[in-house]
Design a protein around this motif. Structure first.
Motif, short mmCIF file in Angstrom:
data_model
loop_
_atom_site.label_atom_id
_atom_site.label_comp_id
_atom_site.label_asym_id
_atom_site.label_seq_id
_atom_site.Cartn_x
_atom_site.Cartn_y
_atom_site.Cartn_z
N ALA A 37 0.85 -1.20 0.00
CA ALA A 37 0.00 0.00 0.00
C ALA A 37 0.88 1.25 0.00
CB ALA A 37 -0.91 0.03 1.22
N ILE A 38 0.25 2.36 -0.35
CA ILE A 38 0.89 3.66 -0.20
C ILE A 38 -0.08 4.58 0.53
CG2 ILE A 38 2.44 3.54 -2.20
CD1 ILE A 38 0.36 5.23 -3.72
N VAL A 39 0.48 5.58 1.19
CA VAL A 39 -0.34 6.61 1.83
C VAL A 39 0.09 7.93 1.21
CG1 VAL A 39 -1.00 7.73 3.98
CG2 VAL A 39 -0.49 5.27 3.96
N THR A 40 -0.88 8.64 0.62
CA THR A 40 -0.57 9.90 -0.05
C THR A 40 -0.62 11.07 0.93
OG1 THR A 40 -2.88 10.16 -0.73
CG2 THR A 40 -1.39 9.08 -2.30
N PRO A 41 0.15 12.12 0.63
CA PRO A 41 0.17 13.29 1.52
C PRO A 41 -1.07 14.16 1.36
CG PRO A 41 1.58 13.67 -0.38
CD PRO A 41 1.08 12.25 -0.49
N ALA A 42 -1.17 15.18 2.20
CA ALA A 42 -2.32 16.09 2.19
C ALA A 42 -2.38 16.96 0.94
CB ALA A 42 -2.30 16.98 3.43
N GLN A 101 1.60 -1.24 -17.92
CA GLN A 101 2.34 -0.58 -16.86
C GLN A 101 1.43 -0.45 -15.64
OE1 GLN A 101 4.03 3.27 -17.79
NE2 GLN A 101 5.52 3.05 -16.14
N TYR A 102 1.97 -0.82 -14.48
CA TYR A 102 1.17 -0.80 -13.25
C TYR A 102 0.95 0.65 -12.81
CZ TYR A 102 -0.64 -2.19 -8.73
OH TYR A 102 -1.45 -2.37 -7.63
N SER A 103 -0.30 1.04 -12.67
CA SER A 103 -0.67 2.42 -12.36
C SER A 103 -1.83 2.42 -11.38
CB SER A 103 -1.08 3.13 -13.65
OG SER A 103 -1.54 4.44 -13.40
N VAL A 104 -1.82 3.40 -10.47
CA VAL A 104 -2.94 3.57 -9.55
C VAL A 104 -3.40 5.02 -9.57
CG1 VAL A 104 -2.38 1.65 -8.02
CG2 VAL A 104 -1.40 3.88 -7.57
N ARG A 120 -4.84 9.65 1.27
CA ARG A 120 -5.51 8.36 1.10
C ARG A 120 -4.55 7.20 1.35
NH1 ARG A 120 -9.58 9.07 -3.97
NH2 ARG A 120 -10.74 10.76 -3.04
N TYR A 121 -5.11 6.12 1.86
CA TYR A 121 -4.43 4.84 1.95
C TYR A 121 -4.86 4.07 0.71
CZ TYR A 121 -3.14 0.19 3.69
OH TYR A 121 -2.59 -1.05 3.84
N VAL A 122 -3.90 3.70 -0.14
CA VAL A 122 -4.22 3.03 -1.40
C VAL A 122 -3.61 1.63 -1.38
CG1 VAL A 122 -4.05 3.14 -3.91
CG2 VAL A 122 -4.19 5.27 -2.58
N ALA A 123 -4.45 0.61 -1.32
CA ALA A 123 -3.97 -0.78 -1.34
C ALA A 123 -3.45 -1.12 -2.74
CB ALA A 123 -5.09 -1.71 -0.94
N LEU A 124 -2.35 -1.87 -2.78
CA LEU A 124 -1.72 -2.25 -4.05
C LEU A 124 -1.67 -3.77 -4.19
CD1 LEU A 124 1.29 0.24 -3.95
CD2 LEU A 124 -0.92 0.55 -5.09
N ASN A 125 -1.45 -4.23 -5.40
CA ASN A 125 -1.28 -5.66 -5.68
C ASN A 125 0.15 -6.04 -5.34
OD1 ASN A 125 -0.96 -8.20 -6.74
ND2 ASN A 125 -1.85 -7.72 -8.73
N ALA A 126 0.35 -6.68 -4.20
CA ALA A 126 1.70 -7.01 -3.71
C ALA A 126 2.47 -7.92 -4.67
CB ALA A 126 1.60 -7.67 -2.34
N ALA A 127 1.78 -8.76 -5.42
CA ALA A 127 2.45 -9.68 -6.33
C ALA A 127 3.26 -8.95 -7.39
CB ALA A 127 1.43 -10.61 -6.99
N VAL A 128 2.83 -7.76 -7.77
CA VAL A 128 3.52 -6.98 -8.79
C VAL A 128 4.92 -6.57 -8.34
CG1 VAL A 128 3.42 -4.78 -10.07
CG2 VAL A 128 1.36 -6.13 -9.77
N ARG A 175 6.94 16.14 -1.84
CA ARG A 175 5.82 15.29 -1.41
C ARG A 175 6.37 14.01 -0.80
NH1 ARG A 175 2.54 19.55 -2.12
NH2 ARG A 175 1.91 19.86 -4.27
N THR A 176 5.97 13.74 0.41
CA THR A 176 6.39 12.52 1.09
C THR A 176 5.32 11.46 0.90
OG1 THR A 176 7.64 13.76 2.72
CG2 THR A 176 7.05 11.49 3.29
N ILE A 177 5.71 10.35 0.30
CA ILE A 177 4.82 9.22 0.08
C ILE A 177 5.21 8.13 1.08
CG2 ILE A 177 3.98 7.50 -1.58
CD1 ILE A 177 3.46 10.35 -2.56
N GLN A 178 4.26 7.66 1.86
CA GLN A 178 4.53 6.55 2.76
C GLN A 178 4.24 5.25 2.02
OE1 GLN A 178 1.95 8.01 5.99
NE2 GLN A 178 3.76 7.78 7.26
N VAL A 179 5.16 4.30 2.16
CA VAL A 179 5.04 3.01 1.48
C VAL A 179 4.96 1.92 2.54
CG1 VAL A 179 6.14 1.45 -0.17
CG2 VAL A 179 6.37 3.93 -0.47
N VAL A 180 3.89 1.12 2.45
CA VAL A 180 3.69 0.03 3.40
C VAL A 180 4.26 -1.24 2.78
CG1 VAL A 180 2.01 -1.28 4.75
CG2 VAL A 180 1.58 1.15 4.22
N LEU A 181 5.18 -1.88 3.52
CA LEU A 181 5.85 -3.10 3.06
C LEU A 181 5.43 -4.26 3.93
CD1 LEU A 181 9.40 -1.52 2.74
CD2 LEU A 181 7.80 -1.98 0.87
N LYS A 182 5.34 -5.43 3.33
CA LYS A 182 4.99 -6.64 4.09
C LYS A 182 6.02 -7.72 3.79
CE LYS A 182 0.86 -8.61 5.54
NZ LYS A 182 -0.54 -8.87 5.34
#
Length: 108
Positions: free
Chosen positions: A30-35, A62-65, A71-79, A98-105
């Motif tokens: 996932a990513i979390v976008t800034p204000a 091309q993978y695009s969201v 916003r918290y944007v869920a992504l396809n982890a397999a990609v 712009r600071t983008i937060q990236v959620v890693l698993k």
């Protein structure tokens, strides 16, 4: 599986973020976008070695969201599996840093 959050910055006037080292045993979920955010779509570049980056594709596309602010944007982890590093790419030059937060698993 453990999750962790890392941040990367898309500098003012730029479209690409700094490199974010994900490691081989993690995937982006996932990513979390800034204000504030200029671009309305994000794509990604990935690297197997941390130095050569190529656009990330899901099969032939091309993978695009689509994104918006705060916003918290869920992504396809397999990609993202197997990548050592990523860069986040905005569809427009950002008007400020712009600071983008990236959620890693962690993957097994």
């Amino acid at each position: 599986m453990l999750e962790k959050v890392q941040s990367t910055i898309i500098a003012s006037g730029q479209t690409k973020s700094a490199e974010l080292r994900t490691g081989y045993r993690t995937s982006v979920v996932a990513i979390v976008t800034p204000a504030a955010l200029t671009g309305t779509a994000l794509t990604f570049e990935g690297s197997l070695d941390g130095s050569t980056f190529v656009p990330v594709y899901n099969e032939a596309t091309q993978y695009s969201v689509n994104v918006s602010t705060s916003r918290y944007v869920a992504l396809n982890a397999a990609v993202f599996q197997g990548l050592q590093s990523i860069k986040v790419v905005s569809g427009s030059s950002e008007a400020a840093d712009r600071t983008i937060q990236v959620v890693l698993k962690e993957i097994q």
